[in-house]
Design an enzyme around this catalytic site. Structure first.
Site, PDB file in Angstrom:
ATOM      1  N   CYS A  12      -0.333   1.503   1.664  1.00  0.00           N
ATOM      2  CA  CYS A  12      -0.194   0.312   0.813  1.00  0.00           C
ATOM      3  C   CYS A  12       1.219  -0.214   0.981  1.00  0.00           C
ATOM      4  CB  CYS A  12      -0.539   0.642  -0.638  1.00  0.00           C
ATOM      5  SG  CYS A  12       0.536   1.898  -1.354  1.00  0.00           S
ATOM      6  N   GLY A  13       1.873  -0.622  -0.106  1.00  0.00           N
ATOM      7  CA  GLY A  13       3.237  -1.147   0.002  1.00  0.00           C
ATOM      8  C   GLY A  13       4.253  -0.020   0.162  1.00  0.00           C
TER       9      GLY A  13
END
Ligand SMILES: *[C@@H]1O[C@H](CO)[C@@H](O)[C@H](O)[C@H]1NC(C)=O
Ligand SMILES: *[C@@H]1O[C@H](CO)[C@@H](O)[C@H](O)[C@H]1NC(C)=O
Length: 332
Positions: free
Chosen positions: A292-293
């Site tokens: 993800c981030g």
């Protein structure tokens, strides 16, 4: 029709087959432990990836459970589940640290997390000790994501996955049942914690780079960020470039919870997975890499896939978009 005396005889025969708690209690003081064990309510033998508030209230007195509240120190101070310990989930905390090259939210040094867990009474290796994680609920779903992130940190810290569970719906679900809360802070009994860190499920940037565009080999990369981040409309502050890792499919982690913060059903979660990867991967073939981030929502899908849906061929790329976008192109 059974006569009264026959029924009474049958009942006493049946009673003779059952362990008698009261008989054991009078037999000798040493048997009091046995009595306690025989009185554990049956639901307490079931410890899945999530537990309900009802289960936690029923079973906490009967099991060796350490309840950890991941909300902020202020939220915990206002009120919390009796007996729960406060270890707030924050990017730099007991639960996570900065990695090489200033990567946010990487796994902490294992000696530190071992010491923290021992200090609040988590014993390892001791299969009886279990951990229940309590999160807050918010929108965006970052508070919900704290529990699966911490569950993966506990796996890294060597606690077998079957010993960690998440309170379904978090602290608000406990409150909405009207169960007791307190401001009293419990005194932990420190215990020994010995383990070997488990990095078997964590992969690095070169591992991922070798596996992009490999759907034909049943290798899928799942991006847990929101749609607009995945498609590059929004650039988060920790990524250098907009977009996603080439060939990644988007499964926003925010959809694994209902609006009240409870987990969606396994069937709904499986449908979400299938809607993006079809039948190209299963528990017995292929591989899934989640990212993800910075690693929070990646842990959410890691938890869903491994604990709720039973996949064992899942890897987590903790460096995530923050690291990838420094060295490689993103796809739009
Ligand atoms: C990345 O992981 C692979 C194993 O998957 C390992 O062989 C390699 O040395 C690692 N690279 C770095 C830079 O740590
Ligand atoms: C990106 O995703 C957002 C949110 O779903 C959407 O509004 C937008 O139209 C998408 N943009 C592109 C270029 O696909």
């Amino acid at each position: 029709m059974i006569g009264h005396h026959r029924l009474a005889a049958l009942l006493s025969a049946a009673a003779a087959l059952l362990p008698s708690a009261s008989a054991a209690a009078v037999a000798s003081p040493a048997s009091s432990e046995l009595v306690e064990r025989t009185l554990i309510p049956l639901p307490c033998y079931i410890f899945g990836p999530t537990v309900s508030p009802w289960w936690l209230k029923l079973c906490k007195p009967h099991l060796d459970l350490v309840v950890i509240d991941l909300r902020s120190a202020d939220e915990y101070a206002a009120n919390h589940i009796p007996g729960s310990f406060s270890l707030p989930f924050e990017p730099v905390s007991a639960w996570s640290n900065m990695g090489p090259g200033d990567l946010l939210l990487e796994m902490p040094p294992s000696a530190d997390i071992f010491a923290t867990l021992g200090s609040i009474g988590v014993s390892n290796p001791n299969p009886a000790t279990k951990v229940v994680l309590v999160n807050g609920v918010g929108n965006p779903a970052f508070p919900q994501a704290a529990s699966p992130r911490v569950a993966t940190t506990l796996k890294y810290a060597g606690i077998s996955e079957g010993r960690v569970s998440v309170l379904d719906g978090g602290f608000p679900a406990w409150l909405s049942e009207g169960y007791p809360v307190t401001t009293a802070v419990p005194t932990p009994t420190p215990r020994t914690y010995t383990a070997t860190e488990d990095r078997s499920f964590l992969v690095n940037i070169s591992y991922v780079a070798e596996r992009i565009n490999k759907k034909h080999q049943h290798i899928y990369i799942i991006d847990g960020r929101d749609e607009a981040v995945y498609n590059g409309t929004i650039l988060e502050e920790w990524a250098d470039k907009p977009g996603h890792i080439p060939s990644a499919v988007n499964l926003p982690a925010k959809y694994v919870w209902n609006p009240d913060g409870s987990w969606k059903s396994p069937l709904e979660l499986l449908a979400q997975l299938r809607s993006k990867v079809g039948y190209g991967v299963s528990r017995s073939y292929g591989e899934i890499i989640v990212y993800c981030g910075v690693g929070g929502y990646a842990s959410t899908w890691y938890f869903v896939l491994t604990r709720i849906l039973g996949f064992d061929n899942v890897k987590m790329y903790d460096g995530s978009a923050q690291e990838w976008s420094k060295y490689y192109d993103m796809e739009l």
